[in-house]
Design a protein around this motif. Structure first.
Motif, PDB file in Angstrom:
ATOM      1  N   GLY A  67      13.308  -5.420 -18.604  1.00  0.00           N
ATOM      2  CA  GLY A  67      12.207  -4.489 -18.823  1.00  0.00           C
ATOM      3  C   GLY A  67      12.245  -3.297 -17.894  1.00  0.00           C
ATOM      4  O   GLY A  67      13.303  -2.805 -17.515  1.00  0.00           O
ATOM      5  N   THR A  68      11.061  -2.855 -17.483  1.00  0.00           N
ATOM      6  CA  THR A  68      10.933  -1.652 -16.663  1.00  0.00           C
ATOM      7  C   THR A  68      10.284  -2.003 -15.330  1.00  0.00           C
ATOM      8  O   THR A  68       9.148  -2.475 -15.291  1.00  0.00           O
ATOM      9  N   TYR A  69      11.018  -1.766 -14.262  1.00  0.00           N
ATOM     10  CA  TYR A  69      10.504  -2.027 -12.912  1.00  0.00           C
ATOM     11  C   TYR A  69      10.429  -0.702 -12.166  1.00  0.00           C
ATOM     12  O   TYR A  69      11.390   0.074 -12.149  1.00  0.00           O
ATOM     13  N   ARG A  70       9.279  -0.446 -11.553  1.00  0.00           N
ATOM     14  CA  ARG A  70       9.106   0.765 -10.746  1.00  0.00           C
ATOM     15  C   ARG A  70       8.454   0.392  -9.427  1.00  0.00           C
ATOM     16  O   ARG A  70       7.587  -0.493  -9.385  1.00  0.00           O
ATOM     17  N   GLU A  71       8.864   1.062  -8.368  1.00  0.00           N
ATOM     18  CA  GLU A  71       8.199   0.859  -7.083  1.00  0.00           C
ATOM     19  C   GLU A  71       8.205   2.155  -6.295  1.00  0.00           C
ATOM     20  O   GLU A  71       9.015   3.053  -6.530  1.00  0.00           O
ATOM     21  N   ARG A  72       7.259   2.245  -5.362  1.00  0.00           N
ATOM     22  CA  ARG A  72       7.137   3.423  -4.503  1.00  0.00           C
ATOM     23  C   ARG A  72       6.522   2.981  -3.182  1.00  0.00           C
ATOM     24  O   ARG A  72       5.901   1.914  -3.100  1.00  0.00           O
ATOM     25  N   PRO A  73       6.688   3.780  -2.141  1.00  0.00           N
ATOM     26  CA  PRO A  73       6.071   3.422  -0.853  1.00  0.00           C
ATOM     27  C   PRO A  73       4.552   3.471  -0.939  1.00  0.00           C
ATOM     28  O   PRO A  73       3.984   4.271  -1.685  1.00  0.00           O
ATOM     29  N   ALA A  74       3.907   2.603  -0.189  1.00  0.00           N
ATOM     30  CA  ALA A  74       2.450   2.666  -0.053  1.00  0.00           C
ATOM     31  C   ALA A  74       2.100   3.759   0.955  1.00  0.00           C
ATOM     32  O   ALA A  74       2.787   3.920   1.970  1.00  0.00           O
ATOM     33  N   HIS A  75       1.038   4.506   0.673  1.00  0.00           N
ATOM     34  CA  HIS A  75       0.640   5.599   1.556  1.00  0.00           C
ATOM     35  C   HIS A  75      -0.814   5.427   1.989  1.00  0.00           C
ATOM     36  O   HIS A  75      -1.580   4.651   1.410  1.00  0.00           O
ATOM     37  N   GLY A  76      -1.187   6.184   2.996  1.00  0.00           N
ATOM     38  CA  GLY A  76      -2.574   6.222   3.443  1.00  0.00           C
ATOM     39  C   GLY A  76      -3.073   4.870   3.929  1.00  0.00           C
ATOM     40  O   GLY A  76      -2.333   4.082   4.521  1.00  0.00           O
ATOM     41  N   THR A  77      -4.335   4.621   3.665  1.00  0.00           N
ATOM     42  CA  THR A  77      -4.963   3.383   4.125  1.00  0.00           C
ATOM     43  C   THR A  77      -4.262   2.158   3.582  1.00  0.00           C
ATOM     44  O   THR A  77      -4.158   1.128   4.263  1.00  0.00           O
ATOM     45  N   LEU A  78      -3.751   2.251   2.363  1.00  0.00           N
ATOM     46  CA  LEU A  78      -3.071   1.119   1.732  1.00  0.00           C
ATOM     47  C   LEU A  78      -1.903   0.624   2.580  1.00  0.00           C
ATOM     48  O   LEU A  78      -1.602  -0.576   2.610  1.00  0.00           O
ATOM     49  N   SER A  79      -1.257   1.535   3.312  1.00  0.00           N
ATOM     50  CA  SER A  79      -0.065   1.179   4.076  1.00  0.00           C
ATOM     51  C   SER A  79      -0.380   0.373   5.335  1.00  0.00           C
ATOM     52  O   SER A  79       0.543  -0.095   6.002  1.00  0.00           O
ATOM     53  N   ARG A  80      -1.650   0.200   5.680  1.00  0.00           N
ATOM     54  CA  ARG A  80      -1.992  -0.681   6.798  1.00  0.00           C
ATOM     55  C   ARG A  80      -1.637  -2.138   6.476  1.00  0.00           C
ATOM     56  O   ARG A  80      -1.324  -2.918   7.379  1.00  0.00           O
ATOM     57  N   LEU A  81      -1.693  -2.472   5.197  1.00  0.00           N
ATOM     58  CA  LEU A  81      -1.504  -3.856   4.780  1.00  0.00           C
ATOM     59  C   LEU A  81      -0.256  -4.048   3.918  1.00  0.00           C
ATOM     60  O   LEU A  81       0.350  -5.118   3.927  1.00  0.00           O
ATOM     61  N   PHE A  82       0.137  -2.997   3.204  1.00  0.00           N
ATOM     62  CA  PHE A  82       1.256  -3.101   2.253  1.00  0.00           C
ATOM     63  C   PHE A  82       2.268  -1.988   2.513  1.00  0.00           C
ATOM     64  O   PHE A  82       1.917  -0.937   3.028  1.00  0.00           O
ATOM     65  N   PHE A  83       3.530  -2.240   2.116  1.00  0.00           N
ATOM     66  CA  PHE A  83       4.514  -1.173   2.282  1.00  0.00           C
ATOM     67  C   PHE A  83       5.172  -0.758   0.965  1.00  0.00           C
ATOM     68  O   PHE A  83       5.880   0.240   0.914  1.00  0.00           O
ATOM     69  N   ARG A  84       4.910  -1.479  -0.121  1.00  0.00           N
ATOM     70  CA  ARG A  84       5.421  -1.088  -1.423  1.00  0.00           C
ATOM     71  C   ARG A  84       4.351  -1.326  -2.489  1.00  0.00           C
ATOM     72  O   ARG A  84       3.612  -2.299  -2.451  1.00  0.00           O
ATOM     73  N   VAL A  85       4.291  -0.396  -3.429  1.00  0.00           N
ATOM     74  CA  VAL A  85       3.468  -0.528  -4.634  1.00  0.00           C
ATOM     75  C   VAL A  85       4.445  -0.637  -5.797  1.00  0.00           C
ATOM     76  O   VAL A  85       5.370   0.179  -5.902  1.00  0.00           O
ATOM     77  N   TRP A  86       4.282  -1.631  -6.660  1.00  0.00           N
ATOM     78  CA  TRP A  86       5.247  -1.785  -7.744  1.00  0.00           C
ATOM     79  C   TRP A  86       4.591  -2.263  -9.033  1.00  0.00           C
ATOM     80  O   TRP A  86       3.463  -2.750  -9.041  1.00  0.00           O
ATOM     81  N   SER A  87       5.315  -2.086 -10.124  1.00  0.00           N
ATOM     82  CA  SER A  87       4.887  -2.600 -11.418  1.00  0.00           C
ATOM     83  C   SER A  87       6.121  -3.052 -12.187  1.00  0.00           C
ATOM     84  O   SER A  87       7.226  -2.525 -11.979  1.00  0.00           O
ATOM     85  N   HIS A  88       5.923  -4.050 -13.051  1.00  0.00           N
ATOM     86  CA  HIS A  88       7.042  -4.590 -13.828  1.00  0.00           C
ATOM     87  C   HIS A  88       6.516  -4.915 -15.223  1.00  0.00           C
ATOM     88  O   HIS A  88       5.598  -5.718 -15.366  1.00  0.00           O
TER      89      HIS A  88
END
Length: 257
Positions: free
Chosen positions: A19-40
């Motif tokens: 299928g289709t997998y996409r990911e990007r770095p987490a930014h702003g406040t989100l990056s305090r807890l996470f370092f990647r945002v992704w969808s599949h």
């Protein structure tokens, strides 16, 4: 388009090829807890089984109408996913999941656990996510809620981030984390934050280096083994097979086809 037709139906397909997998770095406040945002997103016509290889991380995901925590894996996982399923995911920063979940990750190894079993007050956001008909709205809602949680989260332990980064780049001995904590404390905290000790984490992050290096023009597997940090090709073949169920040749064939 990547589908199960890329390989035999009786052979698991690497998740990155389904299928289709996409990911990007987490930014702003989100990056305090996470370092990647992704969808599949899996194709509607998907048949067969996918393999998710270990990466030394844990994730918070939205799938099947609920929030789930995906614990760290020692070996490849083969999740049962419906054709056409879309998964939203946030990958925890090294050292961040333990403090937010208040559960040692050694208790979550190889497990997918509903978030409501680990944290209170998640049913409301689950209901809102389930009611969102538009995928874009659902994704924004997911990230906004997670950013609010991250804004209240404790900062990850620096030593765990150092350990992850250094082992990931191939620093195998005398890491800054070892010097800061000592070997015994580091081993205990590694189990708490990653689910297993530094030696296992080292093997998994070396596997990830191999996966990043595999390209159509990556050349001889023996040379690739040395560049990824293995003693030789036989060492790589044995280690990769044990962690993923695939041989390096099978992985290269899927990634490069």
């Amino acid at each position: 388009m990547n589908t199960a037709k890329d390989t035999r139906k009786d052979t698991p397909l690497l998740a990155m090829r389904a299928g289709t997998y996409r990911e990007r770095p987490a930014h702003g406040t989100l990056s305090r807890l996470f370092f990647r945002v992704w969808s599949h997103r899996l194709p509607q016509e998907f048949e067969g089984q996918i393999a998710v290889v270990p990466d030394g991380c844990s994730d918070l995901i939205w799938v099947g109408g609920q929030l789930m925590v995906i614990g760290p894996d020692r070996t490849a996982a083969f999740p049962a996913l419906a054709p056409g399923e879309t998964i939203l995911g946030l990958r925890f920063r090294a050292g961040a999941a333990l403090r937010w979940l208040d559960v040692p990750l050694s208790e979550l190894v190889g497990r997918a656990v509903p978030l409501r079993e680990l944290r209170d007050n998640v049913r409301t956001v689950e209901e809102r996510l389930a009611e969102a008909n538009c995928p874009i709205v659902r994704r924004r809602l997911f990230e906004a809620w997670a950013a609010g949680e991250a804004s209240l989260a404790a900062e990850p332990q620096n030593a765990m981030g150092m350990l992850f980064d250094e082992l990931g780049s191939g620093v195998l001995h005398g890491t800054s984390a070892t010097q800061a904590l000592g070997e015994r404390t580091l081993r205990r905290q590694s189990h708490d934050h990653f689910g297993y000790g530094p030696k296992t984490l080292e093997r998994i992050l070396r596997l990830q280096r191999f996966l990043r290096m595999v390209q159509p023009a990556s050349g001889n597997l023996a040379i690739l083994a040395l560049e990824a940090g293995y003693a030789d090709q036989a060492h790589m073949t044995r280690d990769v097979k044990e962690l993923t169920t695939f041989t390096p040749w099978e992985i290269r064939r899927q990634i490069c086809s």
